[in-house]
Enzyme design. Structure first.
Site, PDB file in Angstrom:
ATOM      1  N   CYS A 243     -11.574  -3.451  20.400  1.00 56.05           N
ATOM      2  CA  CYS A 243     -11.390  -2.717  21.415  1.00 56.05           C
ATOM      3  C   CYS A 243     -10.327  -1.458  21.040  1.00 56.05           C
ATOM      4  O   CYS A 243     -10.146  -0.570  21.567  1.00 56.05           O
ATOM      5  CB  CYS A 243     -10.732  -3.533  22.606  1.00 56.05           C
TER       6      CYS A 243
ATOM      7  N   TYR B 298      -6.229  11.029   4.192  1.00 49.92           N
ATOM      8  CA  TYR B 298      -4.796  11.143   3.845  1.00 49.92           C
ATOM      9  C   TYR B 298      -4.763  12.053   2.546  1.00 49.92           C
ATOM     10  O   TYR B 298      -5.687  12.263   1.935  1.00 49.92           O
ATOM     11  CB  TYR B 298      -3.959   9.630   3.806  1.00 49.92           C
TER      12      TYR B 298
ATOM     13  N   GLN C  37       0.928  -1.006   0.124  1.00 48.30           N
ATOM     14  CA  GLN C  37       0.126   0.003   0.022  1.00 48.30           C
ATOM     15  C   GLN C  37       0.892   1.274   0.045  1.00 48.30           C
ATOM     16  O   GLN C  37       1.605   1.374   0.911  1.00 48.30           O
ATOM     17  CB  GLN C  37      -0.874   0.141   1.314  1.00 48.30           C
TER      18      GLN C  37
ATOM     19  N   ARG D 164      -8.144  -6.126  12.062  1.00 40.82           N
ATOM     20  CA  ARG D 164      -8.069  -6.354  13.449  1.00 40.82           C
ATOM     21  C   ARG D 164      -8.037  -7.814  13.801  1.00 40.82           C
ATOM     22  O   ARG D 164      -7.275  -8.296  14.517  1.00 40.82           O
ATOM     23  CB  ARG D 164      -9.053  -5.696  14.346  1.00 40.82           C
TER      24      ARG D 164
ATOM     25  N   CYS E  87      -2.062  -7.831  19.615  1.00 35.17           N
ATOM     26  CA  CYS E  87      -3.147  -7.862  20.461  1.00 35.17           C
ATOM     27  C   CYS E  87      -3.303  -7.852  21.918  1.00 35.17           C
ATOM     28  O   CYS E  87      -2.786  -8.687  22.441  1.00 35.17           O
ATOM     29  CB  CYS E  87      -4.225  -9.140  20.187  1.00 35.17           C
TER      30      CYS E  87
HETATM   31  C1  LIG Z   1      -3.401  -0.767  13.772  1.00 32.46           C
HETATM   32  C2  LIG Z   1      -4.139  -0.464  12.541  1.00 32.46           C
HETATM   33  C3  LIG Z   1      -3.420   0.040  11.438  1.00 32.46           C
HETATM   34  C4  LIG Z   1      -4.086   0.303  10.249  1.00 32.46           C
HETATM   35  N1  LIG Z   1      -3.198   0.910   9.402  1.00 32.46           N
HETATM   36  C5  LIG Z   1      -4.117   1.055   7.897  1.00 32.46           C
HETATM   37  C6  LIG Z   1      -3.242   1.399   6.897  1.00 32.46           C
HETATM   38  O1  LIG Z   1      -1.943   1.699   6.934  1.00 32.46           O
HETATM   39  N2  LIG Z   1      -3.785   1.884   5.843  1.00 32.46           N
HETATM   40  C7  LIG Z   1      -5.203   1.595   5.512  1.00 32.46           C
HETATM   41  O2  LIG Z   1      -5.735   1.834   4.530  1.00 32.46           O
HETATM   42  N3  LIG Z   1      -5.779   1.278   6.757  1.00 32.46           N
HETATM   43  C8  LIG Z   1      -5.360   1.098   7.842  1.00 32.46           C
HETATM   44  N4  LIG Z   1      -6.126   0.591   9.047  1.00 32.46           N
HETATM   45  C9  LIG Z   1      -7.642   0.026   8.673  1.00 32.46           C
HETATM   46  C10 LIG Z   1      -8.028  -1.343   8.255  1.00 32.46           C
HETATM   47  O3  LIG Z   1      -7.017  -1.582   7.045  1.00 32.46           O
HETATM   48  C11 LIG Z   1      -9.399  -1.480   8.154  1.00 32.46           C
HETATM   49  O4  LIG Z   1     -10.037  -0.785   7.029  1.00 32.46           O
HETATM   50  C12 LIG Z   1     -10.174  -1.076   9.404  1.00 32.46           C
HETATM   51  O5  LIG Z   1      -9.407  -1.732  10.761  1.00 32.46           O
HETATM   52  C13 LIG Z   1     -11.703  -1.740   9.445  1.00 32.46           C
HETATM   53  O6  LIG Z   1     -11.471  -3.321   9.343  1.00 32.46           O
HETATM   54  P1  LIG Z   1     -11.362  -4.369  10.494  1.00 32.46           P
HETATM   55  O7  LIG Z   1     -12.829  -3.884  11.302  1.00 32.46           O
HETATM   56  O8  LIG Z   1     -11.355  -5.568   9.981  1.00 32.46           O
HETATM   57  O9  LIG Z   1     -10.382  -3.930  11.518  1.00 32.46           O
HETATM   58  C14 LIG Z   1      -5.485   0.050  10.139  1.00 32.46           C
HETATM   59  C15 LIG Z   1      -6.342  -0.617  11.203  1.00 32.46           C
HETATM   60  C16 LIG Z   1      -5.677  -0.836  12.262  1.00 32.46           C
HETATM   61  C17 LIG Z   1      -6.282  -1.595  13.374  1.00 32.46           C
HETATM   62  S1  SF4 Z   2      -6.418  -5.463  20.918  1.00 32.05           S
HETATM   63 FE1  SF4 Z   2      -6.872  -7.503  20.247  1.00 32.05          FE
HETATM   64  S2  SF4 Z   2      -9.218  -7.511  20.459  1.00 32.05           S
HETATM   65 FE2  SF4 Z   2      -8.627  -5.574  20.646  1.00 32.05          FE
HETATM   66  S3  SF4 Z   2      -8.955  -4.579  18.654  1.00 32.05           S
HETATM   67 FE3  SF4 Z   2      -6.883  -5.149  18.588  1.00 32.05          FE
HETATM   68  S4  SF4 Z   2      -6.798  -7.117  17.530  1.00 32.05           S
HETATM   69 FE4  SF4 Z   2      -9.040  -7.101  18.498  1.00 32.05          FE
END
Ligand SMILES: Cc1cc2nc3c(=O)[nH]c(=O)nc-3n(C[C@H](O)[C@H](O)[C@H](O)COP(=O)(O)O)c2cc1C
Ligand code: SF4
Length: 362
Positions: A344, A170, A100, A319, A355
């Site tokens: 969370c 962004y 990305q 996540r 996690c």
């Molecule tokens: C720790 C973390 C870092 C993320 N970094 C990016 C990123 O670098 N680029 C991006 O497009 N989305 C990023 N996201 C968003 C995720 O790609 C995703 O769209 C969002 O978490 C929703 O999906 P989920 O419910 O399965 O977590 C990040 C999410 C998390 C939790």
């Molecule tokens: S800390 Fe663990 S349980 Fe909480 S959102 Fe992140 S992956 Fe999920």
């Protein structure tokens, strides 16, 4: 067999199943943006866990586009060798991987990017408390060239494709949004102008890397902001991108400034999983390229229905794969319970994503 475990083509590339690791910044690069052993181990686990397509966290295409500490760089040839370690680790398994590429725009701080953050227009960001500097036309041209160069590095490093980050406020997303793009020249105003930088990056990457190298976009479907990008705009942008040769669209949304980003906290009922999937379905009706649905998807049954009912072609997870990089394998082996992730958001850890719930569990 579940449709989720059938292959799908993204442009010229065949992905072995419908699961995508949505881009996730891992805070695991070194302070200069070089790939570390921790990065490589993370991607290796995701591939061993049978994720069909693994998208890296955002890698910055210019030094000024660095969003946060320990982010992978893609703005110089010196990063290619480290990036190649990630591609090679993934390719020991059946998985595919995209880099990305991104620029943080105004959603960074001077201490992280080493400069006054830049934006299409000088619109104050109340979250970063930054008044960005408006980009000149020459700088926009350089930005486009630097995205194209970064895609070339991804290709040389052995990645199967790239994802252009055009979501979450962004820089490219802030070009698309009328809230952050107040320009009166050919880069602002009507949606065709606001999408111009993204379209020129896409056509430039296609010209430089060839048709055999897929390019997908992560697109905001709404900013959740008065005067921001609307779903109707996003649908028009999706159509323009497809005409210009795009190979797939991951549909996201949100902007920190709106108080509603892309990573929604809290557990949701099965009926409410997939918080951006309704928007993905609308975009899917308008384009023929594969559409990735996302947002709090936690159960196999929900993922199955989304694809079987034609609301999206692929299922993106972030996540749940931090909680368990082997989740897709467990689904294939018969897991029917929801992913253990409780949304969370305690995994945003500047010393490396992990996690926070894990030690508490047996
Ligand atoms: C720790 C973390 C870092 C993320 N970094 C990016 C990123 O670098 N680029 C991006 O497009 N989305 C990023 N996201 C968003 C995720 O790609 C995703 O769209 C969002 O978490 C929703 O999906 P989920 O419910 O399965 O977590 C990040 C999410 C998390 C939790
Ligand atoms: S800390 Fe663990 S349980 Fe909480 S959102 Fe992140 S992956 Fe999920």
């Amino acid at each position: 067999m579940s449709v989720l475990f059938t292959p799908i083509r993204i442009g010229p590339l065949t992905v072995p199943n419908r699961f995508v690791r949505s881009a996730t910044h891992d805070y695991m690069a070194d302070d200069e943006g070089y790939v570390t052993d921790a990065n490589v181990a993370l991607f290796s686990r995701l591939a061993e866990g049978e994720v069909g397509l693994i998208i890296t966290g955002h890698a910055n295409v210019q030094p000024s586009g660095k969003a946060s500490p320990r982010q992978m760089g893609a703005y110089d040839d010196r990063f290619v060798e480290g990036l190649a370690r990630i591609a090679a680790a993934v390719h020991r398994y059946a998985s595919k991987t995209f880099l990305q590429i991104a620029h943080a725009g105004r959603q960074t701080k001077p201490r992280d990017c080493g400069c006054v953050p830049v934006s299409p227009s000088a619109v104050y960001d109340p979250v970063t408390k930054v008044l960005p500097r408006e980009l000149s036309v020459e700088e926009i041209r350089a930005l486009i060239a630097d995205f194209i160069a970064a895609a070339g590095r991804a290709r040389r490093a052995g990645f199967d494709g790239v994802q252009l980050h055009a979501a979450h406020g962004y820089l490219i997303s802030s070009f698309l949004s009328p809230h952050t793009n107040r320009r009166r020249d050919e880069w602002g105003g009507p949606v065709e102008n606001r999408a111009r930088a993204l379209l020129e990056i896409l056509t430039g990457v296609k010209a430089a890397c060839g048709r055999g190298f897929p390019v997908v976009v992560k697109l905001n479907s709404t900013d959740f902001l008065e005067g921001g990008l609307t779903l109707d705009d996003a649908i028009r942008i999706a159509r323009m991108l497809e005409t210009a040769g795009l190979d797939g669209i991951e549909v996201s949304g949100g902007m920190a400034e709106a108080g509603r980003g892309s990573v929604w906290p809290g557990l949701r009922s099965e009926a409410d999983e997939g918080y951006f999937v309704a928007n993905a379905a609308r975009i899917k009706q308008a384009v023929g390229v594969p559409v990735f649905g996302l947002g709090g998807i936690r159960t196999l049954a929900v993922a199955e229905r989304i694809v079987a009912e034609g609301r999206a072609d692929l299922i993106s997870l972030s996540r749940p794969l931090i909680r368990d990089p082997f989740l897709v394998k467990h689904f294939r082996e018969g897991l029917t319970a929801a992913a253990a992730c409780i949304s969370c958001n305690k995994c945003f850890n500047p010393r490396g994503i992990r996690c926070a719930e894990l030690p508490k569990r047996p």
